[in-house]
Structure formats: structure tokens, C-alpha cells
Write a protein that holds these residues in place. Structure first.
Motif, PDB file in Angstrom:
ATOM      1  N   ALA A   2       0.804  -1.225   0.000  1.00 26.41           N
ATOM      2  CA  ALA A   2       0.000   0.000   0.000  1.00 26.41           C
ATOM      3  C   ALA A   2       0.825   1.257   0.000  1.00 26.41           C
ATOM      4  CB  ALA A   2      -0.941   0.004   1.205  1.00 26.41           C
ATOM      5  N   ASP A   3       2.061   1.148   0.508  1.00 25.47           N
ATOM      6  CA  ASP A   3       2.875   2.360   0.558  1.00 25.47           C
ATOM      7  C   ASP A   3       3.791   2.480  -0.640  1.00 25.47           C
ATOM      8  OD1 ASP A   3       4.589   0.343   1.197  1.00 25.47           O
ATOM      9  OD2 ASP A   3       5.578   1.382   2.859  1.00 25.47           O
ATOM     10  N   THR A   4       3.549   1.709  -1.693  1.00 25.30           N
ATOM     11  CA  THR A   4       4.294   1.827  -2.939  1.00 25.30           C
ATOM     12  C   THR A   4       3.299   2.069  -4.055  1.00 25.30           C
ATOM     13  OG1 THR A   4       5.965   0.284  -2.137  1.00 25.30           O
ATOM     14  CG2 THR A   4       5.958   0.747  -4.487  1.00 25.30           C
ATOM     15  N   PRO A   5       3.042   3.323  -4.415  1.00 25.60           N
ATOM     16  CA  PRO A   5       2.051   3.647  -5.431  1.00 25.60           C
ATOM     17  C   PRO A   5       2.331   2.928  -6.733  1.00 25.60           C
ATOM     18  CG  PRO A   5       2.777   5.620  -4.305  1.00 25.60           C
ATOM     19  CD  PRO A   5       3.683   4.510  -3.874  1.00 25.60           C
ATOM     20  N   CYS A  29      -6.726  14.653   3.938  1.00 26.37           N
ATOM     21  CA  CYS A  29      -5.561  14.306   4.758  1.00 26.37           C
ATOM     22  C   CYS A  29      -6.029  13.761   6.099  1.00 26.37           C
ATOM     23  CB  CYS A  29      -4.691  15.545   4.973  1.00 26.37           C
ATOM     24  SG  CYS A  29      -3.282  15.292   6.082  1.00 26.37           S
ATOM     25  N   PHE A  30      -5.228  12.883   6.687  1.00 27.17           N
ATOM     26  CA  PHE A  30      -5.562  12.297   7.988  1.00 27.17           C
ATOM     27  C   PHE A  30      -4.922  13.073   9.141  1.00 27.17           C
ATOM     28  CE2 PHE A  30      -5.858   8.402   5.188  1.00 27.17           C
ATOM     29  CZ  PHE A  30      -7.248   8.359   5.193  1.00 27.17           C
ATOM     30  N   ALA A 102      -5.930   3.881  11.803  1.00 24.93           N
ATOM     31  CA  ALA A 102      -6.401   2.557  11.405  1.00 24.93           C
ATOM     32  C   ALA A 102      -5.274   1.535  11.426  1.00 24.93           C
ATOM     33  CB  ALA A 102      -7.026   2.626  10.012  1.00 24.93           C
ATOM     34  N   ASP A 103      -4.057   1.993  11.195  1.00 22.31           N
ATOM     35  CA  ASP A 103      -2.901   1.096  11.172  1.00 22.31           C
ATOM     36  C   ASP A 103      -1.788   1.708  12.024  1.00 22.31           C
ATOM     37  OD1 ASP A 103      -0.932  -0.732  10.617  1.00 22.31           O
ATOM     38  OD2 ASP A 103      -0.757  -0.242   8.484  1.00 22.31           O
ATOM     39  N   PRO A 104      -1.905   1.621  13.342  1.00 22.47           N
ATOM     40  CA  PRO A 104      -0.918   2.237  14.237  1.00 22.47           C
ATOM     41  C   PRO A 104       0.514   1.776  13.989  1.00 22.47           C
ATOM     42  CG  PRO A 104      -2.848   1.520  15.460  1.00 22.47           C
ATOM     43  CD  PRO A 104      -2.978   0.941  14.090  1.00 22.47           C
ATOM     44  N   SER A 106       1.961   1.496  11.281  1.00 19.98           N
ATOM     45  CA  SER A 106       2.557   2.267  10.181  1.00 19.98           C
ATOM     46  C   SER A 106       2.698   3.743  10.514  1.00 19.98           C
ATOM     47  CB  SER A 106       1.701   2.125   8.912  1.00 19.98           C
ATOM     48  OG  SER A 106       1.684   0.799   8.450  1.00 19.98           O
ATOM     49  N   ALA A 107       2.257   4.129  11.705  1.00 15.92           N
ATOM     50  CA  ALA A 107       2.229   5.555  12.052  1.00 15.92           C
ATOM     51  C   ALA A 107       3.595   6.204  11.903  1.00 15.92           C
ATOM     52  CB  ALA A 107       1.700   5.740  13.472  1.00 15.92           C
ATOM     53  N   ARG A 108       4.629   5.593  12.436  1.00 15.25           N
ATOM     54  CA  ARG A 108       5.966   6.188  12.373  1.00 15.25           C
ATOM     55  C   ARG A 108       6.410   6.374  10.929  1.00 15.25           C
ATOM     56  NH1 ARG A 108      10.651   6.592  15.536  1.00 15.25           N
ATOM     57  NH2 ARG A 108      12.144   7.803  14.311  1.00 15.25           N
ATOM     58  N   SER A 109       6.146   5.364  10.098  1.00 12.73           N
ATOM     59  CA  SER A 109       6.518   5.453   8.688  1.00 12.73           C
ATOM     60  C   SER A 109       5.735   6.553   7.982  1.00 12.73           C
ATOM     61  CB  SER A 109       6.265   4.101   8.005  1.00 12.73           C
ATOM     62  OG  SER A 109       6.607   4.153   6.637  1.00 12.73           O
ATOM     63  N   ILE A 110       4.462   6.672   8.302  1.00 14.86           N
ATOM     64  CA  ILE A 110       3.615   7.708   7.696  1.00 14.86           C
ATOM     65  C   ILE A 110       4.106   9.096   8.094  1.00 14.86           C
ATOM     66  CG2 ILE A 110       1.297   8.725   7.710  1.00 14.86           C
ATOM     67  CD1 ILE A 110       0.200   5.848   8.017  1.00 14.86           C
ATOM     68  N   PHE A 111       4.390   9.268   9.375  1.00 14.74           N
ATOM     69  CA  PHE A 111       4.824  10.578   9.857  1.00 14.74           C
ATOM     70  C   PHE A 111       6.185  10.972   9.271  1.00 14.74           C
ATOM     71  CE2 PHE A 111       2.260   9.776  14.001  1.00 14.74           C
ATOM     72  CZ  PHE A 111       1.084  10.065  13.315  1.00 14.74           C
ATOM     73  N   ASP A 112       7.099  10.017   9.207  1.00 17.78           N
ATOM     74  CA  ASP A 112       8.424  10.313   8.631  1.00 17.78           C
ATOM     75  C   ASP A 112       8.299  10.685   7.154  1.00 17.78           C
ATOM     76  OD1 ASP A 112       9.607   9.793  11.055  1.00 17.78           O
ATOM     77  OD2 ASP A 112      10.364   7.800  10.511  1.00 17.78           O
ATOM     78  N   ALA A 113       7.461   9.948   6.433  1.00 20.25           N
ATOM     79  CA  ALA A 113       7.284  10.222   5.004  1.00 20.25           C
ATOM     80  C   ALA A 113       6.661  11.600   4.789  1.00 20.25           C
ATOM     81  CB  ALA A 113       6.401   9.140   4.376  1.00 20.25           C
ATOM     82  N   PHE A 114       5.765  11.988   5.685  1.00 18.90           N
ATOM     83  CA  PHE A 114       5.134  13.305   5.588  1.00 18.90           C
ATOM     84  C   PHE A 114       6.175  14.416   5.675  1.00 18.90           C
ATOM     85  CE2 PHE A 114       3.209  16.872   8.105  1.00 18.90           C
ATOM     86  CZ  PHE A 114       2.440  17.412   7.085  1.00 18.90           C
ATOM     87  N   GLY A 115       7.128  14.287   6.588  1.00 19.77           N
ATOM     88  CA  GLY A 115       8.169  15.303   6.720  1.00 19.77           C
ATOM     89  C   GLY A 115       8.992  15.455   5.459  1.00 19.77           C
ATOM     90  N   VAL A 116       9.315  14.331   4.821  1.00 18.17           N
ATOM     91  CA  VAL A 116      10.088  14.374   3.579  1.00 18.17           C
ATOM     92  C   VAL A 116       9.243  14.957   2.456  1.00 18.17           C
ATOM     93  CG1 VAL A 116      11.293  12.997   1.845  1.00 18.17           C
ATOM     94  CG2 VAL A 116      11.532  12.425   4.263  1.00 18.17           C
ATOM     95  N   MET A 117       7.997  14.506   2.379  1.00 21.94           N
ATOM     96  CA  MET A 117       7.125  14.958   1.285  1.00 21.94           C
ATOM     97  C   MET A 117       6.909  16.470   1.336  1.00 21.94           C
ATOM     98  SD  MET A 117       5.541  13.737  -1.382  1.00 21.94           S
ATOM     99  CE  MET A 117       5.201  11.990  -1.070  1.00 21.94           C
ATOM    100  N   ARG A 118       6.780  17.027   2.527  1.00 25.03           N
ATOM    101  CA  ARG A 118       6.580  18.472   2.608  1.00 25.03           C
ATOM    102  C   ARG A 118       7.778  19.214   2.018  1.00 25.03           C
ATOM    103  NH1 ARG A 118       7.590  23.193   5.052  1.00 25.03           N
ATOM    104  NH2 ARG A 118       5.822  24.628   5.293  1.00 25.03           N
ATOM    105  N   GLN A 119       8.978  18.745   2.302  1.00 19.68           N
ATOM    106  CA  GLN A 119      10.165  19.389   1.745  1.00 19.68           C
ATOM    107  C   GLN A 119      10.156  19.313   0.227  1.00 19.68           C
ATOM    108  OE1 GLN A 119      14.022  18.581   3.830  1.00 19.68           O
ATOM    109  NE2 GLN A 119      12.787  17.115   5.004  1.00 19.68           N
ATOM    110  N   LEU A 120       9.777  18.155  -0.308  1.00 21.21           N
ATOM    111  CA  LEU A 120       9.750  17.977  -1.756  1.00 21.21           C
ATOM    112  C   LEU A 120       8.685  18.847  -2.405  1.00 21.21           C
ATOM    113  CD1 LEU A 120      10.128  14.078  -1.922  1.00 21.21           C
ATOM    114  CD2 LEU A 120      11.913  15.792  -2.301  1.00 21.21           C
ATOM    115  N   HIS A 121       7.517  18.937  -1.780  1.00 22.37           N
ATOM    116  CA  HIS A 121       6.439  19.750  -2.343  1.00 22.37           C
ATOM    117  C   HIS A 121       6.771  21.240  -2.287  1.00 22.37           C
ATOM    118  CE1 HIS A 121       2.623  17.125  -2.825  1.00 22.37           C
ATOM    119  NE2 HIS A 121       3.705  16.432  -3.121  1.00 22.37           N
TER     120      HIS A 121
END
Length: 282
Positions: A2-5, A29-30, A102-104, A106-121
Motif C-alpha cells: 500500500a505504501d508503494t504507489p 488528509c488524515f 487505522a494502522d498504528p 505504520s504511524a511512524r513510517s507515515i509521519f516520517d514520510a510526511f516530513g520528507v514529502m513536505r520538503q519535496l512539495h
């Protein structure tokens, strides 16, 4: 996974998002900014909150329960923040609609990815604006190359995002953005002052002619810019917290972002670039 589009990969077509697509859509957004990011008791927040812990004001539907009175409740920092659309990208694309509640696991992975994605956006916002300038043709090919590489990375999975190098991409983009700025300002009427990185905290610049000025990284906290003309002024990285911009012309300011506008104190007469929204608290 699910985390690989499904569109990610070396052969994926690259269609970099326009700035209109790099705006926060909280309904998709969640509540990532309300859970992933930390804040400390200060003039911007009334309490401390560690990273990875949901704000007490985050509702079960991932909406803010005090959204209409955030400033009154002391959460001014929330009204300034903007994720450049990273929240919905992580929530709906990278993790395909799977939330951290819903998937605790994966929370750490989701939060870390969010930080990177914001920089990229945020970088994509600057690159899109630079390419939109009619004077940027001499550096357009190089801008496009970095833009497409960045856009492709935003469509990758969480693991690849975690191994990415946003700082490296920014370093490659920095001289290109600077060159695009110089070309735009050279083409502008008049020659603005070079105040890049200057300490202009509380400066009295009311009705100042700052057209084509270099204000990159300048500290303009609480500066009086009422009625000032900042068309073609480069304000990338400038700190505009509590800067008074009532009646100022920012319509053609280069690299102005929504968080910068949110942090300033404008009014109905303040002119903003078309890509930005007038903050509710002005």
C-alpha cells in the motif's frame, strides 16, 4: 504494498504538479500536521506537544475541533503552517488511504514520510514558479530536470522517500532559482536594493519602493511594509512574521509562499500573487 504507489518506478510518466495542486487539502488528509509535528508552548502555541502524538484538538474525523477560533485559543502557529499539499499526497497516494489511526503500526513510517514529502512539495512550488517566469528560458531545461526528478520521487513509496536526499535536491535547485530570480529582476523596471539576509526586524519601510529588491532570507519580523511596492522582489526564505503589509503590493513578489503570507499582517488592500489565498485572519 500500500505504501508503494503503482505509478512509481523508473518508467513512470513525469507530470510535475502545478502550484494549484501544491495547496493543502485538509479534507483529503488524515490530520498529519496535527499528529506528526511537535510544537512547544510559546507565542504560537499554548501547550507542548511531542512529535507523533495527536493534538488534543484533533477530532475523530481528522478535522480540527477549534478551527474557527485557533488564534483566539492561542494556536496561531496552526494558522501559519501549510504543507504544500504533502498531507493529501501521503494520505491518499503514498499510503493509498490508509490512516495512522487505522494502522498504528505504520504511524511512524507515515509521519516520517510526511516530513520528507513536505520538503519535496515546497521545492516543487519554487521550481514551478521559476519555470513560469517568462525570463527563465536560459535555465528552463535545468529547472525542468530537477523538477521532474523531484516530482517522480514524490510518487515513490515510503521506503524510497526515507532514503531520499531532499537537501541534495535543494542544493541543486538553489543556484537555478537564484539565476531565475536574477533574470526576472533584471527585466523589471528599476533596480531594487540588495538586502539578502539582512536584519530588518522592525524596519520602517512604509511605502518603500522595493521593486526587484533581493530580500532572500531577510529578517522582516514586525517590519512596517504598509503600502510598500514589492513587485519582482525576491522574498524566498524571508521571515515575514508579524510584518505589517496592509496595502502593500506583493502581487508580483518572487517565491512568496502561503506560510509567509499567513505569518504576515495584511488587510483587504494587500495585493497577493494569484497562486496564494488571502489568509482568513487578515
Amino acid at each position: 504494498m500500500a505504501d508503494t504507489p503503482p505509478e512509481a518506478g523508473p518508467n513512470a510518466a513525469v507530470h510535475p504538479p502545478a502550484r494549484a495542486e501544491l495547496r493543502a487539502d485538509c479534507s483529503s488528509c488524515f490530520g498529519l500536521c496535527c499528529a506528526a509535528l511537535p510544537f512547544s508552548a510559546s507565542a504560537d502555541f499554548p501547550v507542548d506537544k511531542p512529535a507523533g502524538q495527536a493534538c488534543s484538538n484533533l477530532g475523530e474525523d481528522y478535522g480540527c475541533t477549534i478551527h474557527s477560533r485557533l488564534r483566539d485559543e492561542g494556536f496561531r502557529g496552526c494558522t501559519v503552517f501549510d504543507c504544500f499539499g504533502a498531507g493529501q499526497q501521503i494520505s491518499q497516494v503514498t499510503f493509498a488511504g490508509r490512516s495512522w489511526r487505522a494502522d498504528p503500526g505504520s504511524a511512524r513510517s507515515i509521519f516520517d514520510a510526511f516530513g520528507v514529502m513536505r520538503q519535496l512539495h515546497e521545492l516543487l512550488w519554487y521550481l514551478d514558479e521559476a519555470r513560469s517566469l517568462p525570463t527563465s528560458e536560459p535555465v528552463d531545461a535545468e529547472l525542468r530536470a530537477v523538477q521532474e526528478e523531484t516530482a517522480l520521487l514524490t510518487r515513490s513509496g515510503a521506503a524510497e522517500l526515507g532514503e531520499s536526499d531532499p537537501d541534495g535536491l535543494r542544493e541543486r535547485a538553489r543556484p537555478l532559482l537564484r539565476r531565475a530570480s536574477a533574470l526576472a529582476r533584471e527585466d523589471a523596471p528599476g533596480t531594487g536594493p540588495d538586502r539578502a539576509g539582512a536584519d530588518l526586524v522592525g524596519a520602517k519601510l512604509r511605502k518603500a519602493d522595493l521593486r526587484a529588491a533581493d530580500l532572500r532570507g531577510a529578517l522582516l519580523i514586525a517590519a512596517d511594509l504598509r503600502g510598500a511596492d514589492l513587485r519582482r522582489a525576491d522574498v524566498i526564505g524571508a521571515d515575514l512574521r508579524d510584518a505589517r503589509v496592509g496595502g502593500a503590493d506583493l502581487s508580483g513578489a518572487l517565491f512568496l509562499t502561503q506560510p509567509q503570507a499567513n505569518a504576515a499582517r495584511g488587510d483587504a488592500a494587500t495585493r497577493l500573487p494569484q497562486a496564494l489565498e488571502r489568509p482568513d485572519h487578515w
